[in-house]
Design an enzyme around this catalytic site. Structure first.
Site, mmCIF file in Angstrom:
data_model
loop_
_atom_site.group_PDB
_atom_site.id
_atom_site.type_symbol
_atom_site.label_atom_id
_atom_site.label_comp_id
_atom_site.label_asym_id
_atom_site.label_seq_id
_atom_site.Cartn_x
_atom_site.Cartn_y
_atom_site.Cartn_z
ATOM 1 N N HIS A 70 0.995 -1.216 -0.015
ATOM 2 C CA HIS A 70 0.069 -0.068 0.164
ATOM 3 C C HIS A 70 0.903 1.211 0.100
ATOM 4 C CE1 HIS A 70 -2.883 -2.783 1.962
ATOM 5 N NE2 HIS A 70 -3.215 -2.624 0.804
ATOM 6 N N HIS A 166 3.404 -3.662 6.981
ATOM 7 C CA HIS A 166 2.416 -2.603 6.655
ATOM 8 C C HIS A 166 2.091 -1.649 7.825
ATOM 9 C CE1 HIS A 166 0.261 -4.489 3.197
ATOM 10 N NE2 HIS A 166 1.157 -5.572 3.425
ATOM 11 N N GLU A 229 1.490 -5.413 10.937
ATOM 12 C CA GLU A 229 0.665 -4.239 10.819
ATOM 13 C C GLU A 229 1.518 -3.219 12.132
ATOM 14 O OE1 GLU A 229 -1.297 -3.058 8.931
ATOM 15 O OE2 GLU A 229 -2.102 -4.629 7.988
#
Length: 349
Positions: A70, A166, A229
């Site tokens: 992303h 991420h 994450e």
């Protein structure tokens, strides 16, 4: 023959792999040496770099570390660029075959999560269904690069790793957590212990096959794979990278072959029991924008409505992860998990 000085000049861009990638440039040479000729490197295309010790052994671990799947998740991208710099300078020994992947350079340059479609929903061949998407050829390229890299890797347990880093759109009850892809096998103690070393507080266990990058490498390449994450989305240059120091240190120990880390507590485990799927643009998600990931809800709580579709909590308590009503119809608008720490730890392979 390339001299040592020429090799050093050709490798100078490794000091800022991120800058080269954001500029859309290619290095002056496609291959060379760095770290006083202790490391061989090869540029494999936009945002793709392979690094190997000059004396690489056949049984050496093969590690893929990725970030930027992303494009707006900048902290892991910056960490990965710094990792490349330190290996190239010889400040961090390299004791594995390493593939570095900045996942979505086009979205990184635009400062967006993605250009047309969420790249992390296009793996496992799903990109073929969205041929017009600007992310589709990138998903195919990343699959091919990973498959080629792991095709010459050892097959013993722990010989193949993929760490996909991420940051999340919203805050979390557990600031740093991991997601493990479903492979049909119990998760491994090796992975849980490494996540504990990285001070990851919680692990989300998928129960169905997915279309993420880590699902692809686990299923198609046989890698010990996880998605990390590591906090919230921030612009380039605005990250406090010290917040990610334990995870960064764990990645560095993995690629440098160090085994001297103090053993951390095993992360808590949460297993997916359902998901909210967006049926249409009429979806109502009864979860405020500031509700953190892993927020618990009691049995009977109505969380979503979309035409005739309803989602109400079925277990005594369910926690929501990645609630996002803005996804395209047909995609996941939230995951529901329950805690399974005791059973998961007992079943670790």
């Amino acid at each position: 023959m390339t001299s040592s000085a020429d090799s050093g000049r050709d490798a100078a861009w490794l000091d800022d792999f991120l800058a080269l990638t954001l500029a859309g440039d290619a290095p002056p040479a496609e291959a060379g040496e760095c770290a006083a000729r202790a490391v061989r490197w090869r540029w494999l295309g936009d945002g793709l770099l392979r690094l190997e010790p000059a004396d690489a052994a056949q049984r050496m671990q093969s590690v893929l570390v990725s970030a930027g799947v992303h494009g707006d998740e900048t902290a892991p991208i910056e960490l990965l660029s710094t990792l490349v710099r330190d290996i190239a300078r010889g400040a961090l020994p390299l004791r594995c075959r390493l593939l570095v992947a900045l996942g979505n350079p086009g979205a990184m340059r635009a400062g967006e999560r993605y250009l047309d479609d969420d790249l992390n929903r296009l793996f496992g061949g799903r990109h073929a269904q969205l041929a017009a998407s600007r992310e589709a050829p990138r998903a195919a390229q990343l699959e091919a690069a990973a498959a080629l890299f792991f095709s010459t890797a050892g097959r013993a347990r722990g010989a193949r790793w993929h760490i996909d880093m991420h940051t999340a759109i919203r805050a979390s009850v557990f600031e740093q957590f991991a997601l493990l892809p479903h492979t049909g096998e119990p998760p491994t103690r090796t992975m849980f212990e490494w996540l504990g070393e990285a001070q990851i507080a919680a692990v989300l266990l998928h129960t169905t096959k997915g279309s993420t990058f880590s699902h692809f490498t686990a299923q198609a390449c046989g890698a010990l794979a996880c998605t990390l994450e590591l906090g919230k989305v921030m612009p380039f240059g605005a990250n406090d990278l010290s917040r990610f120091a334990p995870a960064d240190a764990a990645v560095r120990r993995l690629v440098s072959g160090r085994r001297d880390a103090p053993r951390g507590a095993l992360p808590r485990a949460f297993t997916v029991v359902d998901q909210i799927t967006k049926q249409s643009d009429a979806l109502e998600l009864f979860v405020a924008n500031d509700v953190p990931n892993f927020t618990p809800f009691a049995r009977g709580t109505l969380l979503a409505r979309d035409g005739d579709y309803r989602y109400a909590v079925r277990h005594e308590q369910e926690r929501i992860v990645f609630p996002n009503p803005s996804v395209k119809p047909g995609l996941r608008a939230g995951l529901l998990v329950i805690e399974t720490t005791r059973d998961t730890h007992a079943a670790l392979a």
